[in-house]
Scaffold this motif. Structure first.
Motif, mmCIF file in Angstrom:
data_model
loop_
_atom_site.group_PDB
_atom_site.id
_atom_site.type_symbol
_atom_site.label_atom_id
_atom_site.label_comp_id
_atom_site.label_asym_id
_atom_site.label_seq_id
_atom_site.Cartn_x
_atom_site.Cartn_y
_atom_site.Cartn_z
ATOM 1 N N CYS A 1 0.827 -1.200 0.000
ATOM 2 C CA CYS A 1 0.000 0.000 0.000
ATOM 3 C C CYS A 1 0.866 1.256 0.000
ATOM 4 C CB CYS A 1 -0.928 -0.015 1.219
ATOM 5 S SG CYS A 1 -2.069 1.386 1.297
ATOM 6 N N HIS A 2 1.902 1.306 0.838
ATOM 7 C CA HIS A 2 2.786 2.477 0.907
ATOM 8 C C HIS A 2 3.506 2.705 -0.418
ATOM 9 C CE1 HIS A 2 2.424 3.588 5.102
ATOM 10 N NE2 HIS A 2 2.509 2.309 5.433
ATOM 11 N N ARG A 3 3.959 1.612 -1.041
ATOM 12 C CA ARG A 3 4.679 1.739 -2.306
ATOM 13 C C ARG A 3 3.770 2.289 -3.401
ATOM 14 N NH1 ARG A 3 6.803 -3.286 -2.828
ATOM 15 N NH2 ARG A 3 5.145 -3.989 -4.195
ATOM 16 N N ALA A 4 2.561 1.744 -3.514
ATOM 17 C CA ALA A 4 1.631 2.205 -4.542
ATOM 18 C C ALA A 4 1.168 3.628 -4.248
ATOM 19 C CB ALA A 4 0.425 1.271 -4.618
ATOM 20 N N CYS A 5 0.852 3.905 -3.010
ATOM 21 C CA CYS A 5 0.404 5.243 -2.629
ATOM 22 C C CYS A 5 1.504 6.269 -2.888
ATOM 23 C CB CYS A 5 0.002 5.262 -1.153
ATOM 24 S SG CYS A 5 -0.536 6.868 -0.556
ATOM 25 N N GLY A 6 2.742 5.913 -2.555
ATOM 26 C CA GLY A 6 3.859 6.835 -2.764
ATOM 27 C C GLY A 6 4.058 7.186 -4.222
ATOM 28 N N SER A 7 3.963 6.198 -5.110
ATOM 29 C CA SER A 7 4.154 6.497 -6.528
ATOM 30 C C SER A 7 2.984 7.317 -7.076
ATOM 31 C CB SER A 7 4.374 5.220 -7.330
ATOM 32 O OG SER A 7 3.187 4.650 -7.759
ATOM 33 N N CYS A 8 1.778 7.036 -6.615
ATOM 34 C CA CYS A 8 0.611 7.814 -7.052
ATOM 35 C C CYS A 8 0.690 9.247 -6.532
ATOM 36 C CB CYS A 8 -0.677 7.166 -6.577
ATOM 37 S SG CYS A 8 -1.009 5.568 -7.342
ATOM 38 N N CYS A 9 1.114 9.398 -5.286
ATOM 39 C CA CYS A 9 1.235 10.724 -4.691
ATOM 40 C C CYS A 9 2.303 11.543 -5.413
ATOM 41 C CB CYS A 9 1.568 10.604 -3.206
ATOM 42 S SG CYS A 9 1.764 12.180 -2.365
ATOM 43 N N ALA A 10 3.402 10.908 -5.782
ATOM 44 C CA ALA A 10 4.465 11.617 -6.488
ATOM 45 C C ALA A 10 3.979 12.129 -7.845
ATOM 46 C CB ALA A 10 5.666 10.693 -6.668
ATOM 47 N N LYS A 11 3.152 11.329 -8.531
ATOM 48 C CA LYS A 11 2.623 11.749 -9.832
ATOM 49 C C LYS A 11 1.549 12.818 -9.699
ATOM 50 C CE LYS A 11 3.397 7.394 -12.211
ATOM 51 N NZ LYS A 11 2.763 6.203 -12.769
ATOM 52 N N CYS A 12 0.674 12.666 -8.706
ATOM 53 C CA CYS A 12 -0.523 13.508 -8.612
ATOM 54 C C CYS A 12 -0.413 14.639 -7.600
ATOM 55 C CB CYS A 12 -1.726 12.645 -8.235
ATOM 56 S SG CYS A 12 -2.064 11.344 -9.431
ATOM 57 N N ASN A 13 0.532 14.540 -6.678
ATOM 58 C CA ASN A 13 0.699 15.522 -5.610
ATOM 59 C C ASN A 13 -0.557 15.655 -4.751
ATOM 60 O OD1 ASN A 13 2.313 17.321 -4.154
ATOM 61 N ND2 ASN A 13 1.360 19.056 -5.159
ATOM 62 N N CYS A 14 -1.269 14.569 -4.598
ATOM 63 C CA CYS A 14 -2.409 14.552 -3.684
ATOM 64 C C CYS A 14 -2.719 13.117 -3.300
ATOM 65 C CB CYS A 14 -3.640 15.214 -4.292
ATOM 66 S SG CYS A 14 -4.319 14.378 -5.718
ATOM 67 N N ASN B 1 -7.544 7.993 -11.201
ATOM 68 C CA ASN B 1 -7.462 7.561 -12.598
ATOM 69 C C ASN B 1 -6.220 6.732 -12.918
ATOM 70 O OD1 ASN B 1 -9.873 8.844 -13.190
ATOM 71 N ND2 ASN B 1 -8.862 10.760 -13.697
ATOM 72 N N GLN B 2 -5.311 6.543 -11.972
ATOM 73 C CA GLN B 2 -4.127 5.719 -12.197
ATOM 74 C C GLN B 2 -4.553 4.255 -12.234
ATOM 75 O OE1 GLN B 2 -0.877 6.944 -12.549
ATOM 76 N NE2 GLN B 2 -1.896 8.929 -12.571
ATOM 77 N N THR B 3 -4.136 3.527 -13.276
ATOM 78 C CA THR B 3 -4.492 2.113 -13.392
ATOM 79 C C THR B 3 -3.266 1.258 -13.665
ATOM 80 O OG1 THR B 3 -4.963 2.358 -15.762
ATOM 81 C CG2 THR B 3 -6.832 2.567 -14.241
ATOM 82 N N THR B 4 -3.380 -0.036 -13.363
ATOM 83 C CA THR B 4 -2.318 -0.991 -13.654
ATOM 84 C C THR B 4 -2.430 -1.431 -15.115
ATOM 85 O OG1 THR B 4 -3.656 -2.898 -13.042
ATOM 86 C CG2 THR B 4 -2.391 -1.841 -11.277
ATOM 87 N N HIS B 5 -1.496 -2.263 -15.555
ATOM 88 C CA HIS B 5 -1.561 -2.772 -16.924
ATOM 89 C C HIS B 5 -2.808 -3.619 -17.140
ATOM 90 C CE1 HIS B 5 2.353 -1.284 -18.061
ATOM 91 N NE2 HIS B 5 2.884 -1.795 -16.953
ATOM 92 N N GLY B 6 -3.317 -4.205 -16.071
ATOM 93 C CA GLY B 6 -4.518 -5.017 -16.165
ATOM 94 C C GLY B 6 -5.817 -4.216 -16.091
ATOM 95 N N GLY B 7 -5.698 -2.895 -15.985
ATOM 96 C CA GLY B 7 -6.884 -2.041 -15.945
ATOM 97 C C GLY B 7 -7.484 -1.862 -14.566
ATOM 98 N N ARG B 8 -6.847 -2.413 -13.535
ATOM 99 C CA ARG B 8 -7.341 -2.239 -12.168
ATOM 100 C C ARG B 8 -6.802 -0.955 -11.577
ATOM 101 N NH1 ARG B 8 -5.868 -7.824 -9.525
ATOM 102 N NH2 ARG B 8 -5.764 -6.443 -7.745
ATOM 103 N N ARG B 9 -7.466 -0.445 -10.564
ATOM 104 C CA ARG B 9 -7.042 0.783 -9.910
ATOM 105 C C ARG B 9 -5.674 0.555 -9.235
ATOM 106 N NH1 ARG B 9 -11.637 3.392 -6.826
ATOM 107 N NH2 ARG B 9 -12.005 4.326 -8.834
ATOM 108 N N LYS B 10 -4.726 1.422 -9.537
ATOM 109 C CA LYS B 10 -3.372 1.278 -9.009
ATOM 110 C C LYS B 10 -3.253 1.823 -7.591
ATOM 111 C CE LYS B 10 1.373 2.687 -9.878
ATOM 112 N NZ LYS B 10 2.279 3.352 -10.791
#
Length: 98
Positions: A57-70, A87-96
């Protein structure tokens, strides 16, 4: 009669407090949209607090936060507060983002 007046007064105060908290979240999101950086580490700690897989969770949240700044408030949901995060999704189309 006095109990019902006290109940109504406490209900009105509660609604006022909720309104103020919501306004504060919107103001903080507007500040983040204007270019100021948020502390992704502490935001993701709060977001992933109840996760069954906190490291993931921390790893995914950190990368999303870095991209979106929120990061949406709370431990789950509230994606409407941060559209980029939602709106961030994985290659499989699931919510990242958690």
């Amino acid at each position: 009669m006095a109990i019902s007046k006290a109940f109504i007064a406490s209900l009105l105060i509660s609604l006022l407090v909720l309104q103020l908290v919501e306004a504060d979240v919107e103001i903080s999101n507007e500040k983040n949209d204007s270019g100021s950086k948020i502390d992704c580490g502490s935001a993701c700690i709060a977001r992933c607090n109840l996760s069954s897989r906190p490291n993931l969770c921390h790893r995914a949240c950190g990368s999303c936060c870095a991209k979106c700044n929120c990061v949406p408030p709370g431990t789950y949901g509230n994606y409407d507060k941060c559209a980029c995060y939602a709106n961030q999704t994985t290659h499989g189309g699931r919510r990242k983002c958690p």
